[in-house]
Design an enzyme around this catalytic site. Structure first.
Site, short mmCIF file in Angstrom:
data_model
loop_
_atom_site.label_atom_id
_atom_site.label_comp_id
_atom_site.label_asym_id
_atom_site.label_seq_id
_atom_site.Cartn_x
_atom_site.Cartn_y
_atom_site.Cartn_z
N CYS A 3 0.48 -3.87 -12.21
CA CYS A 3 1.06 -3.54 -10.93
C CYS A 3 1.79 -2.16 -10.95
CB CYS A 3 2.08 -4.70 -10.71
SG CYS A 3 3.01 -4.36 -9.21
N CYS A 6 5.33 -2.42 -10.38
CA CYS A 6 6.12 -2.87 -11.62
C CYS A 6 6.25 -1.79 -12.74
CB CYS A 6 5.30 -4.31 -12.35
SG CYS A 6 5.79 -5.62 -11.14
N ASN A 84 4.95 -3.88 5.22
CA ASN A 84 3.52 -4.29 5.60
C ASN A 84 3.32 -5.43 4.84
OD1 ASN A 84 3.29 -1.84 7.47
ND2 ASN A 84 2.71 -0.83 5.67
N GLY A 90 -1.67 -2.99 6.78
CA GLY A 90 -1.35 -1.60 5.88
C GLY A 90 -0.78 -1.79 4.63
N HIS A 95 3.16 -5.32 -4.20
CA HIS A 95 4.44 -5.77 -4.68
C HIS A 95 5.28 -5.40 -3.51
CE1 HIS A 95 7.72 -5.15 -8.15
NE2 HIS A 95 8.06 -4.91 -7.07
N HIS A 97 7.77 -4.20 -1.03
CA HIS A 97 8.38 -3.11 -0.81
C HIS A 97 8.70 -2.91 0.84
CE1 HIS A 97 4.17 -2.20 -0.39
NE2 HIS A 97 4.47 -1.18 0.46
P1 AMP Z 1 1.82 0.06 1.89
O1 AMP Z 1 0.80 0.75 2.22
O2 AMP Z 1 2.92 -0.44 2.90
O3 AMP Z 1 1.74 -0.90 0.73
O4 AMP Z 1 2.87 1.24 0.96
C1 AMP Z 1 2.70 1.68 -0.18
C2 AMP Z 1 3.18 3.06 -0.35
O5 AMP Z 1 3.36 3.46 -1.74
C3 AMP Z 1 2.34 4.22 0.41
O6 AMP Z 1 3.24 4.70 1.40
C4 AMP Z 1 2.08 5.27 -0.79
O7 AMP Z 1 2.08 6.27 -0.18
C5 AMP Z 1 2.99 4.93 -1.77
N1 AMP Z 1 2.77 5.06 -2.98
C6 AMP Z 1 1.70 4.90 -3.86
N2 AMP Z 1 1.66 5.21 -4.91
C7 AMP Z 1 2.94 5.87 -5.25
C8 AMP Z 1 3.50 6.38 -6.30
N3 AMP Z 1 3.17 6.39 -7.61
N4 AMP Z 1 4.96 6.89 -6.11
C9 AMP Z 1 5.44 6.61 -4.88
N5 AMP Z 1 4.87 6.09 -3.76
C10 AMP Z 1 3.59 5.65 -3.94
#
Ligand code: AMP
Length: 110
Positions: A3, A6, A84, A90, A95, A97
């Site tokens: 993950c 994680c 989301n 989306g 995980h 957030h």
């Molecule tokens: P969601 O699409 O709502 O699941 O949000 C996931 C978010 O994680 C997206 O806005 C991505 O830009 C962000 N994301 C993906 N990988 C990373 C990373 N390594 N560091 C920071 N943000 C990330």
């Protein structure tokens, strides 16, 4: 478990942290959609809102209660908090957030 968040919570993948305590981490989104775009995550793995139950949801109250302090530290008083849940909504990282978005005028939710 493989993950991404994680691994970020464990410090195995670097992130731009803006807040951390024993239960949660806040770090800048890698593809910011607003001048302020941070992700708030529990350190323990939960797949998303749909994994919440009365037994594991206390961490969500903790995260939400920290938002005013984190937003103030980032210099925003007006902001949006979004989570989301599921691919069609989306969610790309499985995980839980919360996106904290601010620093510009935010349009209607689509
Ligand atoms: P969601 O699409 O709502 O699941 O949000 C996931 C978010 O994680 C997206 O806005 C991505 O830009 C962000 N994301 C993906 N990988 C990373 C990373 N390594 N560091 C920071 N943000 C990330």
């Amino acid at each position: 478990m493989d993950c991404l968040f994680c691994k970020i919570a464990a410090g195995e993948i670097p992130s731009q942290k803006v807040y951390e305590d024993a239960q949660m981490l806040a770090f800048r989104d890698i593809e910011p959609k607003a001048p302020v775009h941070v992700l708030l995550i529990p350190k323990t793995h939960l797949d998303g809102v749909r994994a919440l139950t009365a037994d594991n949801a206390a961490v969500v109250a903790h995260i939400i209660a920290k938002i005013p302090e984190i937003a103030a530290s980032l210099g925003v008083t007006d902001y949006r908090v979004v989570t989301n849940n599921g691919a069609a909504a989306g969610q790309s990282v499985q995980h839980l957030h919360f996106h904290l978005l601010g620093g510009r005028t935010l349009g209607e939710m689509g």
